[in-house]
Design a protein around this motif. Structure first.
Motif, PDB file in Angstrom:
ATOM      1  N   GLU A 132      62.913 -13.991 -97.620  1.00 27.65           N
ATOM      2  CA  GLU A 132      63.228 -13.030 -98.671  1.00 27.65           C
ATOM      3  C   GLU A 132      64.187 -13.666 -99.679  1.00 27.65           C
ATOM      4  OE1 GLU A 132      66.786 -11.445 -98.220  1.00 27.65           O
ATOM      5  OE2 GLU A 132      66.113 -10.740-100.153  1.00 27.65           O
ATOM      6  N   LYS A 133      64.214 -13.176-100.907  1.00 24.57           N
ATOM      7  CA  LYS A 133      64.889 -13.840-102.021  1.00 24.57           C
ATOM      8  C   LYS A 133      66.347 -14.204-101.739  1.00 24.57           C
ATOM      9  CE  LYS A 133      65.866 -13.387-106.965  1.00 24.57           C
ATOM     10  NZ  LYS A 133      65.724 -12.527-108.167  1.00 24.57           N
ATOM     11  N   ASP A 134      67.150 -13.234-101.281  1.00 23.59           N
ATOM     12  CA  ASP A 134      68.575 -13.510-101.051  1.00 23.59           C
ATOM     13  C   ASP A 134      68.775 -14.525 -99.931  1.00 23.59           C
ATOM     14  OD1 ASP A 134      69.322 -11.796-103.052  1.00 23.59           O
ATOM     15  OD2 ASP A 134      69.690 -10.090-101.726  1.00 23.59           O
ATOM     16  N   LEU A 135      67.933 -14.433 -98.904  1.00 18.23           N
ATOM     17  CA  LEU A 135      68.020 -15.381 -97.798  1.00 18.23           C
ATOM     18  C   LEU A 135      67.636 -16.778 -98.266  1.00 18.23           C
ATOM     19  CD1 LEU A 135      68.547 -15.951 -94.862  1.00 18.23           C
ATOM     20  CD2 LEU A 135      66.233 -15.205 -94.326  1.00 18.23           C
ATOM     21  N   GLN A 136      66.632 -16.862 -99.138  1.00 16.50           N
ATOM     22  CA  GLN A 136      66.217 -18.152 -99.680  1.00 16.50           C
ATOM     23  C   GLN A 136      67.337 -18.773-100.510  1.00 16.50           C
ATOM     24  OE1 GLN A 136      62.978 -19.757 -99.219  1.00 16.50           O
ATOM     25  NE2 GLN A 136      64.407 -21.347 -99.835  1.00 16.50           N
ATOM     26  N   LYS A 137      68.061 -17.938-101.232  1.00 17.30           N
ATOM     27  CA  LYS A 137      69.177 -18.418-102.044  1.00 17.30           C
ATOM     28  C   LYS A 137      70.265 -19.004-101.155  1.00 17.30           C
ATOM     29  CE  LYS A 137      72.518 -16.853-105.526  1.00 17.30           C
ATOM     30  NZ  LYS A 137      72.994 -15.678-106.314  1.00 17.30           N
ATOM     31  N   PHE A 138      70.564 -18.314-100.060  1.00 17.68           N
ATOM     32  CA  PHE A 138      71.580 -18.801 -99.132  1.00 17.68           C
ATOM     33  C   PHE A 138      71.102 -20.101 -98.498  1.00 17.68           C
ATOM     34  CE2 PHE A 138      73.812 -19.119 -95.124  1.00 17.68           C
ATOM     35  CZ  PHE A 138      75.100 -18.721 -95.438  1.00 17.68           C
ATOM     36  N   MET A 140      56.784  -5.270 -99.717  1.00 16.46           N
ATOM     37  CA  MET A 140      57.071  -4.601 -98.450  1.00 16.46           C
ATOM     38  C   MET A 140      58.490  -4.841 -97.963  1.00 16.46           C
ATOM     39  SD  MET A 140      53.479  -5.432 -96.484  1.00 16.46           S
ATOM     40  CE  MET A 140      53.817  -4.377 -95.066  1.00 16.46           C
ATOM     41  N   THR A 141      59.254  -5.644 -98.686  1.00 11.27           N
ATOM     42  CA  THR A 141      60.618  -5.966 -98.265  1.00 11.27           C
ATOM     43  C   THR A 141      61.456  -4.709 -98.115  1.00 11.27           C
ATOM     44  OG1 THR A 141      60.547  -8.102 -99.402  1.00 11.27           O
ATOM     45  CG2 THR A 141      62.710  -7.238 -98.837  1.00 11.27           C
ATOM     46  N   GLY A 142      62.023  -4.534 -96.939  1.00 11.85           N
ATOM     47  CA  GLY A 142      62.884  -3.392 -96.669  1.00 11.85           C
ATOM     48  C   GLY A 142      62.154  -2.103 -96.363  1.00 11.85           C
ATOM     49  N   LYS A 143      60.825  -2.126 -96.353  1.00  7.07           N
ATOM     50  CA  LYS A 143      60.062  -0.898 -96.113  1.00  7.07           C
ATOM     51  C   LYS A 143      59.482  -0.832 -94.696  1.00  7.07           C
ATOM     52  CE  LYS A 143      58.703  -0.319-100.959  1.00  7.07           C
ATOM     53  NZ  LYS A 143      57.560  -0.199-101.908  1.00  7.07           N
ATOM     54  N   VAL A 147      65.416   0.367 -77.491  1.00 10.15           N
ATOM     55  CA  VAL A 147      65.492   1.776 -77.863  1.00 10.15           C
ATOM     56  C   VAL A 147      66.756   2.039 -78.677  1.00 10.15           C
ATOM     57  CG1 VAL A 147      65.712   4.131 -76.980  1.00 10.15           C
ATOM     58  CG2 VAL A 147      64.180   2.510 -75.845  1.00 10.15           C
ATOM     59  N   GLY A 148      66.594   2.707 -79.793  1.00 12.20           N
ATOM     60  CA  GLY A 148      67.750   3.109 -80.588  1.00 12.20           C
ATOM     61  C   GLY A 148      67.797   2.555 -81.992  1.00 12.20           C
ATOM     62  N   PRO A 149      67.943   1.235 -82.157  1.00 15.03           N
ATOM     63  CA  PRO A 149      68.118   0.707 -83.519  1.00 15.03           C
ATOM     64  C   PRO A 149      66.840   0.751 -84.342  1.00 15.03           C
ATOM     65  CG  PRO A 149      67.931  -1.098 -81.970  1.00 15.03           C
ATOM     66  CD  PRO A 149      68.004   0.159 -81.141  1.00 15.03           C
ATOM     67  N   GLU A 150      67.018   0.684 -85.644  1.00  6.39           N
ATOM     68  CA  GLU A 150      65.866   0.545 -86.539  1.00  6.39           C
ATOM     69  C   GLU A 150      65.531  -0.935 -86.606  1.00  6.39           C
ATOM     70  OE1 GLU A 150      65.472   0.614 -91.276  1.00  6.39           O
ATOM     71  OE2 GLU A 150      65.747   2.628 -90.424  1.00  6.39           O
ATOM     72  N   TRP A 151      64.274  -1.264 -86.340  1.00  4.46           N
ATOM     73  CA  TRP A 151      63.826  -2.654 -86.370  1.00  4.46           C
ATOM     74  C   TRP A 151      63.117  -2.908 -87.690  1.00  4.46           C
ATOM     75  CZ3 TRP A 151      65.427  -6.009 -82.786  1.00  4.46           C
ATOM     76  CH2 TRP A 151      65.858  -5.519 -81.545  1.00  4.46           C
ATOM     77  N   ALA A 152      63.731  -3.722 -88.539  1.00  2.00           N
ATOM     78  CA  ALA A 152      63.141  -4.063 -89.838  1.00  2.00           C
ATOM     79  C   ALA A 152      62.148  -5.195 -89.654  1.00  2.00           C
ATOM     80  CB  ALA A 152      64.227  -4.471 -90.823  1.00  2.00           C
ATOM     81  N   VAL A 153      60.874  -4.930 -89.872  1.00  2.00           N
ATOM     82  CA  VAL A 153      59.828  -5.934 -89.704  1.00  2.00           C
ATOM     83  C   VAL A 153      59.910  -6.926 -90.857  1.00  2.00           C
ATOM     84  CG1 VAL A 153      57.359  -6.343 -89.452  1.00  2.00           C
ATOM     85  CG2 VAL A 153      58.368  -4.231 -88.558  1.00  2.00           C
ATOM     86  N   ASP A 154      60.046  -8.227 -90.524  1.00  2.00           N
ATOM     87  CA  ASP A 154      60.207  -9.222 -91.584  1.00  2.00           C
ATOM     88  C   ASP A 154      59.149 -10.309 -91.604  1.00  2.00           C
ATOM     89  OD1 ASP A 154      61.097 -10.771 -89.355  1.00  2.00           O
ATOM     90  OD2 ASP A 154      63.127 -10.043 -89.704  1.00  2.00           O
ATOM     91  N   SER A 155      58.312 -10.406 -90.559  1.00  3.78           N
ATOM     92  CA  SER A 155      57.302 -11.463 -90.580  1.00  3.78           C
ATOM     93  C   SER A 155      56.152 -11.169 -89.639  1.00  3.78           C
ATOM     94  CB  SER A 155      57.932 -12.814 -90.214  1.00  3.78           C
ATOM     95  OG  SER A 155      58.463 -12.774 -88.906  1.00  3.78           O
ATOM     96  N   LEU A 156      55.017 -11.817 -89.917  1.00  4.94           N
ATOM     97  CA  LEU A 156      53.843 -11.787 -89.049  1.00  4.94           C
ATOM     98  C   LEU A 156      53.805 -13.079 -88.247  1.00  4.94           C
ATOM     99  CD1 LEU A 156      51.095 -10.430 -91.479  1.00  4.94           C
ATOM    100  CD2 LEU A 156      51.934  -9.266 -89.419  1.00  4.94           C
ATOM    101  N   LEU A 157      53.374 -13.004 -87.005  1.00  4.68           N
ATOM    102  CA  LEU A 157      53.291 -14.169 -86.144  1.00  4.68           C
ATOM    103  C   LEU A 157      51.840 -14.441 -85.780  1.00  4.68           C
ATOM    104  CD1 LEU A 157      56.193 -13.238 -83.670  1.00  4.68           C
ATOM    105  CD2 LEU A 157      56.354 -14.581 -85.783  1.00  4.68           C
TER     106      LEU A 157
END
Length: 269
Positions: free
Chosen positions: A100-106, A172-175, A150-160
């Protein structure tokens, strides 16, 4: 860039080690408590500007001088040689998942700032690495509490797909996200449509029931990715949690990776 980033995180793991041998290969003096420890990357400071490292960025090093870890997006491995407080990093290997853009910048900042010789300083559970230009990376060895399914929201970030990971479309970033409930259910969004259904945990396997879904139409790349995510959530899928990263893998090797998102603290009354 990938090689430089590998250098950064590998150095983070072994920068506090001293007394490397002179045989030209990777070597580690285990007199200092840095091996077998998970070093969490906290911050990066370049030209006086500090940036917080992405969640999950860490490195571990074994007694043979082999470092491995994750810098928040891609996994890596590399050999290292340490002499005093100077560290030399050999050629490294890394996955090549788009970020994702911000991660790429870092990530780009890491590749530019952390290359060549670094100096290391250890103070308790804190490790600081400094470049010749004065830029620094701060790490800690405090244990990270693994997230619970169980409990946290899991943000999907990649396909394997086997050993390959690919990022989701930018739209789809953040959705895309999933949440598993104590009542054996799963709900969330696959990037376009909301889904909900049964999710029964059996050891290291999750058995998904038929998922109900809304019928909203989105751009083609989003719909194609959503179908791929939906495929993973059909029937049985193996699951694994590493720190705050969840991976789900279907029988055919297709899968997804997600990161646990910490809930915002509630204000005191």
């Amino acid at each position: 860039m990938t090689t430089s980033v590998l250098a950064l995180l590998t150095l983070a793991a072994c920068g506090t080690e001293t007394g490397a041998g002179d045989d030209g290969g990777s070597s580690v003096d285990t007199a200092l408590p840095v091996t077998g420890v998970k070093w969490t990357v906290d911050t990066l400071t370049v030209n006086g500007k500090q940036a917080k490292a992405p969640a999950g960025a860490h490195v571990e090093i074994d007694a043979k001088g082999r470092a491995s870890g994750n810098f928040g997006c891609n996994q890596f491995g590399a050999d290292v040689t340490v002499k005093g407080d100077s560290i030399t990093v050999g050629p490294g290997q890394s996955t090549e998942m788009g970020c994702e853009k911000d991660l790429q910048k870092f990530e780009t900042a890491l590749s530019r700032a952390f290359a060549g010789e670094l100096k290391a300083k250890l103070a308790g559970d804190r490790l600081t690495l400094t470049t010749p230009q004065g830029d620094t990376i701060a790490l800690t060895s405090k244990p990270e509490r693994p997230a619970q399914l169980v409990g946290p929201e899991w943000a999907v970030d990649s396909l394997l797909d086997g050993g390959t990971a690919s990022s989701l479309p930018a739209e789809m970033t953040g959705k895309a996200q999933l949440t598993f409930g104590k009542d054996g259910t799963v709900r969330g969004n696959l990037g376009c449509n909301n889904v909900s259904g049964k999710a029964t945990v059996d050891g290291s396997t999750i058995i998904f029931g038929s998922l109900a879904s809304t019928r909203k139409m989105c751009p083609a790349p989003v719909m194609e990715t959503e179908q791929a995510l939906h495929h993973v959530l059909k029937g049985k899928a193996a699951y694994k949690i590493d720190g705050r990263t969840l991976s789900l893998t279907a029988a055919d090797g297709k899968g997804l990776s997600a990161t646990a998102i910490e809930a915002e603290p509630r204000p005191r009354k």
